[in-house]
Design an enzyme around this catalytic site. Structure first.
Site, PDB file in Angstrom:
ATOM      1  N   ASN A   1       0.586  -1.146   0.087  1.00 18.08           N
ATOM      2  CA  ASN A   1      -0.096   0.001  -0.191  1.00 18.08           C
ATOM      3  C   ASN A   1       0.839   1.309  -0.050  1.00 18.08           C
ATOM      4  O   ASN A   1       0.475   2.255  -0.460  1.00 18.08           O
ATOM      5  CB  ASN A   1      -1.123   0.143   1.098  1.00 18.08           C
TER       6      ASN A   1
ATOM      7  N   SER B   1      -0.763  -7.674   7.168  1.00 25.15           N
ATOM      8  CA  SER B   1      -2.162  -8.079   7.885  1.00 25.15           C
ATOM      9  C   SER B   1      -1.927  -8.916   9.183  1.00 25.15           C
ATOM     10  O   SER B   1      -0.974  -9.682   9.318  1.00 25.15           O
ATOM     11  CB  SER B   1      -3.149  -9.022   6.783  1.00 25.15           C
TER      12      SER B   1
ATOM     13  N   GLY C   1       0.712 -11.841   9.930  1.00 22.52           N
ATOM     14  CA  GLY C   1       1.794 -11.348  10.844  1.00 22.52           C
ATOM     15  C   GLY C   1       1.757 -12.704  11.783  1.00 22.52           C
ATOM     16  O   GLY C   1       3.018 -12.930  12.482  1.00 22.52           O
TER      17      GLY C   1
ATOM     18  N   GLU D   1       3.943  -4.554  12.522  1.00 28.80           N
ATOM     19  CA  GLU D   1       3.045  -3.455  11.947  1.00 28.80           C
ATOM     20  C   GLU D   1       1.681  -3.995  11.482  1.00 28.80           C
ATOM     21  O   GLU D   1       1.984  -4.450  10.143  1.00 28.80           O
ATOM     22  CB  GLU D   1       3.825  -2.603  11.269  1.00 28.80           C
TER      23      GLU D   1
ATOM     24  N   CYS E   1      -3.054   1.216   6.733  1.00 32.81           N
ATOM     25  CA  CYS E   1      -3.201   0.635   7.828  1.00 32.81           C
ATOM     26  C   CYS E   1      -3.897   1.482   9.034  1.00 32.81           C
ATOM     27  O   CYS E   1      -4.708   1.131   9.755  1.00 32.81           O
ATOM     28  CB  CYS E   1      -1.843   0.255   8.491  1.00 32.81           C
TER      29      CYS E   1
ATOM     30  N   GLU F   1       8.066   1.660  14.979  1.00 36.67           N
ATOM     31  CA  GLU F   1       8.662   2.171  13.808  1.00 36.67           C
ATOM     32  C   GLU F   1       8.811   3.701  13.836  1.00 36.67           C
ATOM     33  O   GLU F   1       8.009   4.286  14.745  1.00 36.67           O
ATOM     34  CB  GLU F   1       8.289   1.494  12.451  1.00 36.67           C
TER      35      GLU F   1
HETATM   36  P1  NAD Z   1      -0.435  -9.143   3.713  1.00 40.72           P
HETATM   37  O1  NAD Z   1      -0.227  -9.890   5.292  1.00 40.72           O
HETATM   38  O2  NAD Z   1      -1.299  -9.873   2.635  1.00 40.72           O
HETATM   39  O3  NAD Z   1       1.190  -9.046   3.196  1.00 40.72           O
HETATM   40  C1  NAD Z   1       2.275  -8.226   3.829  1.00 40.72           C
HETATM   41  C2  NAD Z   1       3.685  -9.004   3.082  1.00 40.72           C
HETATM   42  O4  NAD Z   1       3.631 -10.311   3.849  1.00 40.72           O
HETATM   43  C3  NAD Z   1       3.891  -9.250   1.857  1.00 40.72           C
HETATM   44  O5  NAD Z   1       5.118  -8.771   1.203  1.00 40.72           O
HETATM   45  C4  NAD Z   1       3.434 -10.642   1.630  1.00 40.72           C
HETATM   46  O6  NAD Z   1       4.046 -11.104   0.115  1.00 40.72           O
HETATM   47  C5  NAD Z   1       4.023 -11.124   2.582  1.00 40.72           C
HETATM   48  N1  NAD Z   1       3.590 -12.464   3.072  1.00 40.72           N
HETATM   49  C6  NAD Z   1       2.049 -13.122   2.602  1.00 40.72           C
HETATM   50  N2  NAD Z   1       2.213 -14.425   3.257  1.00 40.72           N
HETATM   51  C7  NAD Z   1       3.234 -14.651   3.560  1.00 40.72           C
HETATM   52  C8  NAD Z   1       3.825 -15.836   4.466  1.00 40.72           C
HETATM   53  N3  NAD Z   1       3.167 -16.711   4.486  1.00 40.72           N
HETATM   54  N4  NAD Z   1       4.952 -15.695   4.883  1.00 40.72           N
HETATM   55  C9  NAD Z   1       5.791 -14.596   5.022  1.00 40.72           C
HETATM   56  N5  NAD Z   1       5.289 -13.561   4.589  1.00 40.72           N
HETATM   57  C10 NAD Z   1       4.217 -13.729   3.617  1.00 40.72           C
HETATM   58  O7  NAD Z   1      -0.758  -7.694   3.755  1.00 40.72           O
HETATM   59  P2  NAD Z   1      -0.872  -6.660   2.385  1.00 40.72           P
HETATM   60  O8  NAD Z   1      -2.316  -7.124   1.906  1.00 40.72           O
HETATM   61  O9  NAD Z   1       0.443  -6.740   1.562  1.00 40.72           O
HETATM   62  O10 NAD Z   1      -1.148  -5.288   3.182  1.00 40.72           O
HETATM   63  C11 NAD Z   1      -2.509  -4.845   4.023  1.00 40.72           C
HETATM   64  C12 NAD Z   1      -2.231  -5.227   5.077  1.00 40.72           C
HETATM   65  O11 NAD Z   1      -1.147  -4.422   5.698  1.00 40.72           O
HETATM   66  C13 NAD Z   1      -3.227  -4.416   5.903  1.00 40.72           C
HETATM   67  O12 NAD Z   1      -3.970  -5.275   7.046  1.00 40.72           O
HETATM   68  C14 NAD Z   1      -2.741  -3.159   6.804  1.00 40.72           C
HETATM   69  O13 NAD Z   1      -3.466  -2.801   7.827  1.00 40.72           O
HETATM   70  C15 NAD Z   1      -1.368  -3.607   6.955  1.00 40.72           C
HETATM   71  N6  NAD Z   1      -0.581  -2.406   6.934  1.00 40.72           N
HETATM   72  C16 NAD Z   1      -0.030  -2.292   8.381  1.00 40.72           C
HETATM   73  C17 NAD Z   1       0.713  -0.970   8.213  1.00 40.72           C
HETATM   74  C18 NAD Z   1       1.288  -0.439   9.812  1.00 40.72           C
HETATM   75  O14 NAD Z   1       2.331   0.083   9.850  1.00 40.72           O
HETATM   76  N7  NAD Z   1       0.730  -1.126  10.787  1.00 40.72           N
HETATM   77  C19 NAD Z   1       1.207  -0.420   7.245  1.00 40.72           C
HETATM   78  C20 NAD Z   1       0.650  -0.730   6.029  1.00 40.72           C
HETATM   79  C21 NAD Z   1      -0.194  -2.050   5.932  1.00 40.72           C
END
Ligand code: NAD
Length: 485
Positions: A155, A232, A236, A253, A287, A465
């Site tokens: 994002n 997510s 996470g 995060e 997020c 962070e």
């Molecule tokens: P996501 O959890 O699907 O993916 C995040 C990252 O994790 C990507 O690089 C993805 O390739 C990787 N990933 C996916 N499956 C994995 C696995 N099994 N093992 C290791 N890595 C894996 O999230 P997204 O759809 O890319 O982003 C949206 C989410 O991120 C939302 O929930 C949003 O709130 C959160 N977010 C949080 C912050 C924050 O700072 N708190 C900032 C931005 C986004």
């Protein structure tokens, strides 16, 4: 027909290399649905090579033995180079992620600011002396934690990538960065920029790939020393378990369902502007999006009217055309958001405006959705509890401060909260009662907030962070105790 860029390679050990199995992944422009670029897709073997390159950098004189001030100089050069290439980076970000060009321009400036901010602290990471009494000298040193792994979402690719990479490098760590396969382009550019700026080989490696392959290989790698995960909650949790097997500390995060609390006595025009921006920026794919509006009953009708007028006037379009709102990142995410709107309807919410794809035929290939207001939401509905990650605002009313604070806290998440009031006592009372990592009063987000510690309470995560706080994650404390005399 969108212009297709050349195949992009991984960056490992200071070199651009293809994937070990020759595999590629296609990156889609969400504004058109067409392929934007083809990238080398990192395998588990590539991730292993990247971790080895980072380890070698840690042990090298060039990076492990570098003067802290020199680390800072390199980071300043990176900040400068990002600014020099700002427009190119912003256009690429808008094509890859779909966000309006002015948002990408801001993201790129914030990315530069991270390098600048942490460049300034690279030679100020100090320990303490601890008074043990006569005959003892006791001191602490903050050493780099080692190989730092970064898994980031799609994002805010360049902004979030820089948010983690800059403090890690400032602290003297070597980094392996795994961008999301949905929007990996600017992370690769960042990898090129740091090499041009003289960062020693292996100090930053960039390995775009899928989460299940490259991400999992990185999170479970036995030779990383620290992991920063942004994404997510579900992923996470999986990632934290993988890291726990190797006793690797994690910064988490995660998501949010952040409330904007608007009291009757607020400047309602300023509040409407702040609330609209907090949910519609980046098409709600933030997020810290202010995705719940908690509004005092007496201000409800006026706020809804003002917000509806804003939402209806928003111009949708491809990110590079700099509209008010760009597309959703993918068809799958668009469908998820539409399902949530349907769930809201079934739960009894009233769709004030939006809730559907625009009928402009010029937007037909992309993943667009109108900005959406859901009114008559109660805080226990799924649309008020679950992260929708789209341009959908759930509107809940309250009677007084007690109820506002209770509603704000009745959430699994606790990332950010906004409070809008002209009464300083009310603002301070609400701020003290809200359980979230950041609270804003009469503003929301503070333009990126590089200097401000950022992170979650509850399921929004742990660790911090941004700001000086972030350095704690990338250093470890050694205590040295000497008896003398
Ligand atoms: P996501 O959890 O699907 O993916 C995040 C990252 O994790 C990507 O690089 C993805 O390739 C990787 N990933 C996916 N499956 C994995 C696995 N099994 N093992 C290791 N890595 C894996 O999230 P997204 O759809 O890319 O982003 C949206 C989410 O991120 C939302 O929930 C949003 O709130 C959160 N977010 C949080 C912050 C924050 O700072 N708190 C900032 C931005 C986004």
């Amino acid at each position: 027909m969108a212009q297709t860029l050349a195949v992009e390679k991984l960056i490992i050990g200071g070199e651009r290399v293809p994937a070990s199995d020759g595999g590629t992944l296609d990156v889609v422009d969400p504004s058109t649905g067409q392929t934007l670029a083809t990238l080398a897709r990192a395998t588990a073997a590539d991730v292993d090579r990247a971790v080895k390159a980072a380890r070698a950098a840690m042990e090298s004189k060039a990076w492990g033995g570098i003067l802290p001030a020199e680390r800072g100089r390199i980071l300043f050069r990176i900040a400068h180079k990002i600014r020099e290439r700002a427009e190119e980076l912003a256009i690429l970000e808008s094509r890859d992620n779909g966000k309006p060009l002015r948002q990408s321009r801001t993201d790129v400036q914030v990315a530069a600011r991270y390098f600048e901010f942490y460049a300034g602290v690279a030679d100020k990471i100090m320990g303490q002396t601890i008074p043990l009494g006569p005959g003892f000298l006791d001191y602490t040193i903050r050493e780099p934690i080692g190989v730092s792994a970064h898994i980031v979402p799609w994002n805010y690719p360049i902004q979030i990538g820089s948010r983690g990479v800059a403090p890690a490098l400032a602290a003297g760590c070597a980094v392996v960065l795994k961008p999301s396969s949905e929007a990996p382009m600017t992370a690769l550019r960042l990898g090129e920029i740091v090499l041009e700026c003289g960062l020693p080989a292996g100090a930053l490696n960039v390995v775009p790939g899928t989460g299940s392959e490259a991400g999992a290989a990185l999170a479970s790698h036995p030779d990383i020393n620290q992991l920063t995960f942004t994404g997510s909650v579900d992923v996470g949790v999986q990632v934290a378990k993988m890291a726990a097997d190797n006793v690797v500390p994690v910064v988490m995060e995660l998501g949010g369902k952040s409330p904007n609390i608007v009291f009757f006595d607020a400047d309602l025009e300023a509040a409407a502007q702040g609330v609209a921006n907090a949910i519609f920026q980046n098409a709600g794919q933030t997020c810290s999006a202010g995705s719940r509006l908690l509004v005092e009953r007496r201000a409800h009708d006026e706020m809804v009217e003002r917000l509806a007028a804003r939402a209806k006037s928003m111009r949708l379009g491809p990110g590079v055309d700099d509209p008010d709102m760009g597309p959703i990142i993918s068809k799958r995410q668009l469908e998820t958001i539409e399902q949530y709107i349907q769930i809201g309807r079934e739960e009894g919410a009233h769709v004030v405006t939006g809730g559907r794809r625009p009928d402009d035929p010029r937007l037909g290939g992309g993943y667009f959705l109108e900005p959406t207001l859901l009114d008559r939401v109660s805080n226990d509905m799924r649309v008020a509890q679950e992260e929708i990650f789209g341009p959908v605002l759930s509107i809940v009313t309250f009677e007084d401060l007690d109820e506002a604070a209770a509603l704000a806290n009745r959430s699994d998440y606790g990332l950010v909260a906004g409070i809008w009031t002209r009464d300083i006592n009310k603002a301070l009372a609400a701020a003290s009662r809200i359980k979230s990592g950041q609270v804003y009063v009469n503003t929301y987000g503070a333009g990126g907030g590089v200097e401000l510690p950022f992170g979650g309470y509850k399921k929004s995560g742990y660790g911090r962070e941004k700001g000086l706080e972030a350095l704690a994650s990338y250093t470890q404390v050694k205590n040295v105790c000497i008896k003398f005399g």
